[in-house]
Scaffold this motif. Structure first.
Motif, PDB file in Angstrom:
ATOM      1  N   THR A   1       0.904  -1.166   0.048  1.00 44.34           N
ATOM      2  CA  THR A   1       0.069  -0.123   0.000  1.00 44.34           C
ATOM      3  C   THR A   1       0.791   1.325   0.157  1.00 44.34           C
ATOM      4  OG1 THR A   1      -1.679  -1.283   1.311  1.00 44.34           O
ATOM      5  CG2 THR A   1      -1.794   1.356   1.104  1.00 44.34           C
ATOM      6  N   MET A   2       0.643   2.312  -0.853  1.00 47.25           N
ATOM      7  CA  MET A   2       1.254   3.520  -0.941  1.00 47.25           C
ATOM      8  C   MET A   2       0.807   4.414   0.133  1.00 47.25           C
ATOM      9  SD  MET A   2       1.262   4.466  -5.146  1.00 47.25           S
ATOM     10  CE  MET A   2       2.070   5.874  -4.700  1.00 47.25           C
ATOM     11  N   VAL A   3       1.599   5.287   0.551  1.00 51.33           N
ATOM     12  CA  VAL A   3       1.370   5.956   1.735  1.00 51.33           C
ATOM     13  C   VAL A   3       0.079   6.810   1.455  1.00 51.33           C
ATOM     14  CG1 VAL A   3       3.657   6.249   2.750  1.00 51.33           C
ATOM     15  CG2 VAL A   3       3.114   7.711   0.893  1.00 51.33           C
ATOM     16  N   SER A   4      -0.103   7.515   0.279  1.00 50.82           N
ATOM     17  CA  SER A   4      -1.335   8.180  -0.003  1.00 50.82           C
ATOM     18  C   SER A   4      -2.571   7.660  -0.015  1.00 50.82           C
ATOM     19  CB  SER A   4      -1.054   8.726  -1.557  1.00 50.82           C
ATOM     20  OG  SER A   4      -0.799   7.792  -2.446  1.00 50.82           O
ATOM     21  N   ASP A   5      -2.273   6.106  -0.288  1.00 57.47           N
ATOM     22  CA  ASP A   5      -3.531   5.482  -0.355  1.00 57.47           C
ATOM     23  C   ASP A   5      -3.709   4.655   1.176  1.00 57.47           C
ATOM     24  OD1 ASP A   5      -4.096   5.409  -3.026  1.00 57.47           O
ATOM     25  OD2 ASP A   5      -2.778   3.563  -3.398  1.00 57.47           O
ATOM     26  N   PHE A   6      -2.853   4.624   1.995  1.00 62.94           N
ATOM     27  CA  PHE A   6      -2.852   4.582   3.357  1.00 62.94           C
ATOM     28  C   PHE A   6      -3.841   5.233   4.207  1.00 62.94           C
ATOM     29  CE2 PHE A   6      -1.626   4.478   7.771  1.00 62.94           C
ATOM     30  CZ  PHE A   6      -1.586   3.018   7.918  1.00 62.94           C
ATOM     31  N   VAL A   7      -3.690   6.456   4.119  1.00 64.49           N
ATOM     32  CA  VAL A   7      -4.864   7.366   4.747  1.00 64.49           C
ATOM     33  C   VAL A   7      -6.340   7.200   4.226  1.00 64.49           C
ATOM     34  CG1 VAL A   7      -2.795   9.087   5.329  1.00 64.49           C
ATOM     35  CG2 VAL A   7      -4.155   9.272   3.258  1.00 64.49           C
ATOM     36  N   HIS A   8      -6.436   6.946   3.099  1.00 65.09           N
ATOM     37  CA  HIS A   8      -7.897   6.696   2.808  1.00 65.09           C
ATOM     38  C   HIS A   8      -8.359   5.422   3.195  1.00 65.09           C
ATOM     39  CE1 HIS A   8      -8.070   9.760  -0.280  1.00 65.09           C
ATOM     40  NE2 HIS A   8      -6.768   9.664  -0.699  1.00 65.09           N
ATOM     41  N   GLN A   9      -7.511   4.720   3.365  1.00 64.69           N
ATOM     42  CA  GLN A   9      -7.951   3.275   4.005  1.00 64.69           C
ATOM     43  C   GLN A   9      -8.049   3.183   5.492  1.00 64.69           C
ATOM     44  OE1 GLN A   9      -8.843   0.728   2.249  1.00 64.69           O
ATOM     45  NE2 GLN A   9      -8.219   1.467   0.301  1.00 64.69           N
ATOM     46  N   TYR A  10      -7.087   4.104   6.183  1.00 65.56           N
ATOM     47  CA  TYR A  10      -7.109   4.047   7.401  1.00 65.56           C
ATOM     48  C   TYR A  10      -8.749   4.947   7.860  1.00 65.56           C
ATOM     49  CZ  TYR A  10      -6.391   6.646  11.937  1.00 65.56           C
ATOM     50  OH  TYR A  10      -6.514   7.180  13.116  1.00 65.56           O
ATOM     51  N   GLU A  11      -9.125   5.730   6.862  1.00 62.94           N
ATOM     52  CA  GLU A  11     -10.108   6.435   7.090  1.00 62.94           C
ATOM     53  C   GLU A  11     -11.583   5.612   7.103  1.00 62.94           C
ATOM     54  OE1 GLU A  11     -12.756  10.306   5.533  1.00 62.94           O
ATOM     55  OE2 GLU A  11     -10.707   9.842   4.812  1.00 62.94           O
ATOM     56  N   LYS A  12     -11.262   4.389   6.064  1.00 62.43           N
ATOM     57  CA  LYS A  12     -12.500   3.595   6.117  1.00 62.43           C
ATOM     58  C   LYS A  12     -12.373   2.843   7.498  1.00 62.43           C
ATOM     59  CE  LYS A  12     -12.296   3.308   0.956  1.00 62.43           C
ATOM     60  NZ  LYS A  12     -12.318   2.196  -0.212  1.00 62.43           N
ATOM     61  N   ALA A  13     -11.304   2.349   7.883  1.00 61.95           N
ATOM     62  CA  ALA A  13     -11.092   1.589   9.000  1.00 61.95           C
ATOM     63  C   ALA A  13     -11.857   2.278  10.217  1.00 61.95           C
ATOM     64  CB  ALA A  13      -9.894   1.085   9.305  1.00 61.95           C
ATOM     65  N   LEU A  14     -11.315   3.557  10.272  1.00 69.24           N
ATOM     66  CA  LEU A  14     -12.005   4.378  11.327  1.00 69.24           C
ATOM     67  C   LEU A  14     -13.285   4.520  11.268  1.00 69.24           C
ATOM     68  CD1 LEU A  14     -10.355   5.672  13.653  1.00 69.24           C
ATOM     69  CD2 LEU A  14     -10.606   8.035  12.294  1.00 69.24           C
ATOM     70  N   ASP A  15     -13.913   4.737  10.027  1.00 63.58           N
ATOM     71  CA  ASP A  15     -15.473   4.630  10.077  1.00 63.58           C
ATOM     72  C   ASP A  15     -16.109   3.739  10.677  1.00 63.58           C
ATOM     73  OD1 ASP A  15     -15.247   7.443   8.954  1.00 63.58           O
ATOM     74  OD2 ASP A  15     -15.194   6.768   6.880  1.00 63.58           O
ATOM     75  N   ALA A  16     -15.408   2.447  10.117  1.00 66.07           N
ATOM     76  CA  ALA A  16     -15.925   0.916  10.714  1.00 66.07           C
ATOM     77  C   ALA A  16     -16.024   0.940  12.099  1.00 66.07           C
ATOM     78  CB  ALA A  16     -15.108   0.114   9.938  1.00 66.07           C
ATOM     79  N   ARG A  17     -14.871   1.401  12.801  1.00 64.16           N
ATOM     80  CA  ARG A  17     -14.882   1.553  14.192  1.00 64.16           C
ATOM     81  C   ARG A  17     -16.197   2.342  14.754  1.00 64.16           C
ATOM     82  NH1 ARG A  17     -11.986  -2.120  17.380  1.00 64.16           N
ATOM     83  NH2 ARG A  17     -10.708  -3.236  16.016  1.00 64.16           N
ATOM     84  N   TYR A  18     -16.268   3.320  14.314  1.00 67.08           N
ATOM     85  CA  TYR A  18     -17.192   4.308  14.896  1.00 67.08           C
ATOM     86  C   TYR A  18     -18.490   3.832  14.556  1.00 67.08           C
ATOM     87  CZ  TYR A  18     -13.842   7.997  16.543  1.00 67.08           C
ATOM     88  OH  TYR A  18     -12.872   8.524  17.099  1.00 67.08           O
ATOM     89  N   PHE A  19     -18.675   3.145  13.675  1.00 69.97           N
ATOM     90  CA  PHE A  19     -20.098   2.389  13.320  1.00 69.97           C
ATOM     91  C   PHE A  19     -20.550   1.475  14.271  1.00 69.97           C
ATOM     92  CE2 PHE A  19     -22.846  -0.507  10.963  1.00 69.97           C
ATOM     93  CZ  PHE A  19     -23.955   0.342  10.790  1.00 69.97           C
ATOM     94  N   LYS A  20     -19.405   0.558  14.643  1.00 70.78           N
ATOM     95  CA  LYS A  20     -19.563  -0.321  15.638  1.00 70.78           C
ATOM     96  C   LYS A  20     -19.942   0.360  17.031  1.00 70.78           C
ATOM     97  CE  LYS A  20     -18.624  -4.106  13.419  1.00 70.78           C
ATOM     98  NZ  LYS A  20     -19.584  -5.081  13.241  1.00 70.78           N
ATOM     99  N   GLU A  21     -19.416   1.680  17.387  1.00 71.48           N
ATOM    100  CA  GLU A  21     -19.630   2.220  18.655  1.00 71.48           C
ATOM    101  C   GLU A  21     -21.211   2.703  18.612  1.00 71.48           C
ATOM    102  OE1 GLU A  21     -18.546   6.444  20.524  1.00 71.48           O
ATOM    103  OE2 GLU A  21     -16.691   5.214  19.975  1.00 71.48           O
ATOM    104  N   LYS A  22     -21.314   3.066  17.353  1.00 72.12           N
ATOM    105  CA  LYS A  22     -22.889   3.746  17.245  1.00 72.12           C
ATOM    106  C   LYS A  22     -23.848   2.630  17.414  1.00 72.12           C
ATOM    107  CE  LYS A  22     -21.987   7.809  16.542  1.00 72.12           C
ATOM    108  NZ  LYS A  22     -22.703   8.935  17.764  1.00 72.12           N
ATOM    109  N   GLU A  23     -23.532   1.319  16.806  1.00 68.97           N
ATOM    110  CA  GLU A  23     -24.330   0.143  17.191  1.00 68.97           C
ATOM    111  C   GLU A  23     -24.667  -0.038  18.664  1.00 68.97           C
ATOM    112  OE1 GLU A  23     -23.956  -3.080  13.488  1.00 68.97           O
ATOM    113  OE2 GLU A  23     -22.163  -2.921  14.976  1.00 68.97           O
ATOM    114  N   LYS A  24     -23.509   0.017  19.436  1.00 65.08           N
ATOM    115  CA  LYS A  24     -23.498  -0.374  20.870  1.00 65.08           C
ATOM    116  C   LYS A  24     -24.359   0.714  21.601  1.00 65.08           C
ATOM    117  CE  LYS A  24     -21.095  -3.889  20.979  1.00 65.08           C
ATOM    118  NZ  LYS A  24     -21.510  -5.347  21.201  1.00 65.08           N
ATOM    119  N   ASP A  25     -24.094   1.815  20.941  1.00 64.77           N
ATOM    120  CA  ASP A  25     -24.944   3.080  21.614  1.00 64.77           C
ATOM    121  C   ASP A  25     -26.439   2.844  21.444  1.00 64.77           C
ATOM    122  OD1 ASP A  25     -22.991   4.490  22.572  1.00 64.77           O
ATOM    123  OD2 ASP A  25     -22.625   5.815  20.855  1.00 64.77           O
ATOM    124  N   VAL A  26     -26.799   2.569  20.314  1.00 64.18           N
ATOM    125  CA  VAL A  26     -28.084   2.185  20.022  1.00 64.18           C
ATOM    126  C   VAL A  26     -28.771   1.081  20.892  1.00 64.18           C
ATOM    127  CG1 VAL A  26     -29.683   1.516  18.333  1.00 64.18           C
ATOM    128  CG2 VAL A  26     -28.125   3.121  17.768  1.00 64.18           C
TER     129      VAL A  26
END
Length: 625
Positions: free
Chosen positions: A335-360
């Motif tokens: 993975t290139m460093v420029s692509d890494f930040v995009h993939q990191y953002e996707k992984a982070l969104d998945a984490r926060y989605f799991k948190e919202k699931e637990k909140d609900v």
């Protein structure tokens, strides 16, 4: 082949069979090179699946499903690989570092709370970089008391160590507090990173930080975070014992069991000291320098010494390790460093989605109660579901213990809490009757922040299970842990933007087109009618100008690009940023050490279930003829 016209007919006058391949069926012609090609629709789908970490073989399965069969795809797996390879080649020519810098600038214009910092050396090559978004910065203000900090490898093509700052939220889930890509693992790089990270977190330092046993990290933490309690990862340290004490593991099979009991099952530091000395003397390890060095730092990694320090239940960098495993689904070594930040953002969104699931789930459902005590019902209203399950387990199991008063001095009493079953371990609880505060030698509340079964057993004896004492409720484990507003960090979460994202607009249109396509595919007449209508709309859209739309979107972005909203911006570089150099990672070559028996034991071979002979299975057994 030659042909000529004879009257009204064309006649083949010459045919050379050696110059032709065998004729294929109409279905097989799609495999010929001249007939193959990746359509524009397929390219968009291939890119989407590739960014989500889907391998080529599974991409071909999706294309086959969409096209109605393998022969209808119009391309083969090699065509998909060539297309992705050409895309990567163009990205390499453009430069990953320059694209990364452009991404940071664009992201900060759209999101005021986004923070980044990048180093550039004298040759114009990219050095270390750090970034974090508003969600991570806000989460740190709520749950930044304990932080794990570790370096990961093989997450990008330049082998730059990926260093995430992670912690645990009110649902006991791993969350991110920012991350970095470092050019090396020296103390200077870690010092720069810690200072940059602390500035992004509004100058607040964590109470406890857990890292690997790394000298460069330790030096940086001592300089930047002098008031933070530094703990070492227990898992990493225990992994080194079979290597440094291989001779003991090989000679004394019972050593592993006794050592495990000393580390994991001892509660008090006095008991640990006694059993440690016993093991060292018994197995002749008195003069072992490596073991002595670890013993001198026992307050940083031995659980018996960590129990009195709040670590949110974390004694190792397992949270950091789990994040690394999680990111493996999004990034790989190429993975290139420029692509890494995009993939990191996707992984982070998945984490926060799991948190919202637990909140609900916590707010919309009620847990099943196991006892009739009012303290359990009150805890169910206060704690998140995961925290309540931990408390409920301790409350339910406190009935297995019996508390006996053994000492009293004024209003302070000491109770002996013994199990009713086969367990012989006895715990001692000191109780202050005036303030209704108790301290157990297991120190579960001090370490995790939730009352242990031993204290609850004493409260049960004193008939104090009518309410949940407020001083035993940590806000970080409650449902309202994130109710406090963070005014110093701009956060757009929850606000409706005036301009919809192009991806959302495309998604809505695709859903509408899908329903229309389903109707149009019902008959030939409907398909022709729909095709004519789409051609007409397509031509109208091509003739329409989009200048006004673009000007509106640019104006909307410029309103967010205010100096008041930018908390940390590096100046625009006058030159093009070059990609970082590929440097060797820190590590050591393979050693010729004596291996632990667990590493050298042979794998048990499979036997045939018919003749019981190794080397084959029942499917190809010779006895079946």
């Amino acid at each position: 082949m030659c042909i000529r016209k004879e009257e009204e007919r064309w006649v083949v006058c010459k045919f050379v069979a050696q110059h032709n391949h065998e004729l294929l069926t109409p279905k097989s012609t799609s495999m010929l090179r001249g007939h193959r090609g990746v359509t524009r629709v397929q390219k968009n789908l291939i890119l989407t699946l590739n960014e989500s970490g889907v391998p080529t073989r599974k991409i071909m399965s999706v294309l086959s499903k969409e096209a109605g069969g393998d022969f209808n795809i119009g391309c083969i797996g090699k065509d998909v690989e060539n297309y992705l390879g050409n895309k990567r080649k163009k990205l390499f020519e453009e430069g990953g570092a320059q694209r990364l810098y452009a991404y940071f600038l664009e992201r900060q214009c759209k999101e005021p709370g986004f923070v980044y910092s990048m180093q550039v050396d004298e040759n114009g090559c990219m050095g270390s970089c750090f970034w974090t978004d508003a969600r991570s910065r806000s989460a740190y203000q709520y749950f930044g008391d304990v932080v794990t900090f570790d370096a990961k490898y093989l997450t990008n093509v330049y082998k730059m160590p990926f260093v995430p700052f992670s912690g645990v939220n009110h649902h006991h889930q791993t969350i991110m507090f920012g991350c970095a890509l470092l050019v090396n693992e020296t103390a200077e790089s870690y010092i720069w990173l810690l200072r940059t990270w602390q500035e992004a977190m509004l100058g607040r330092a964590p109470s406890t930080i857990i890292t690997d046993d790394d000298k460069a990290m330790a030096k940086a933490i001592a300089e930047v975070l002098p008031n933070t309690t530094h703990r070492l990862c227990l898992w990493h340290i225990l992994q080194k014992f079979p290597e440094h004490l291989a001779h003991v593991y090989n000679k004394f099979p019972e050593f592993q069991k006794e050592f495990h009991h000393c580390i994991h099952e001892i509660v008090t530091s006095d008991e640990f000291e006694e059993e440690w000395v016993s093991i060292v003397v018994k197995y002749g390890l008195v003069g072992n320098d490596w073991l002595q060095n670890l013993y001198n730092r026992r307050e940083k990694w031995v659980p018996a010494y960590l129990r009195t320090t709040f670590c949110a239940g974390m004694s190792t960098t397992q949270r950091s390790e789990s994040m690394n495993k999680f990111f493996k689904d999004y990034v790989r070594a190429s993975t290139m460093v420029s692509d890494f930040v995009h993939q990191y953002e996707k992984a982070l969104d998945a984490r926060y989605f799991k948190e919202k699931e637990k909140d609900v789930r916590t707010k919309s459902t009620r847990p099943v109660l196991k006892t009739c005590w009012e303290i359990e019902e009150e805890a169910a209203k206060v704690y998140t579901r995961k925290s309540f399950n931990i408390f409920q387990d301790e409350l339910f199991n406190c009935q297995r213990y019996k508390a006996t008063k053994v000492h009293q001095e004024g209003e302070s009493k000491t109770y002996e809490v013994a199990p009713r079953g086969n367990d012989k371990r006895i715990y001692y609880v000191s109780l202050d009757c005036i303030e209704a505060k108790a301290i157990c030698i297991c120190h579960m509340f001090e370490f995790l922040g939730i009352m242990c079964r031993h204290i609850l057993c004493v409260f049960m004896k004193k008939n104090n299970l009518d309410c949940l004492p407020h001083h035993y409720v940590l806000e970080r484990w409650t449902i309202n842990a994130k109710s406090r507003a963070i005014c110093d960090i701009p956060n757009s979460e929850g606000h409706v933007s005036t301009q919809e994202d192009p991806t959302i607009r495309k998604s809505r249109l695709m859903m509408q087109f899908y329903d229309i396509a389903e109707l149009g595919s019902q008959s030939r007449f409907k398909m022709d009618r729909l095709s004519l209508a789409l051609d007409k709309v397509h031509k109208e859209l091509l003739l329409m100008g989009n200048v006004e739309e673009q000007n509106f979107e640019v104006g909307d972005m410029s309103r967010n690009d205010s100096p008041m909203l930018r908390s940390q911006v590096i100046s625009n570089f006058s030159q093009t940023i070059q990609d970082p150099q590929r440097l060797p990672t820190k590590g050591r070559p393979k050693s010729l050490r004596a291996k632990n028996p667990r590493e050298t034991q042979s794998v048990k071979k499979r036997r045939c279930s018919i003749c019981k002979i190794e080397g084959h299975t029942k499917n190809n057994c010779p006895s079946l003829g």
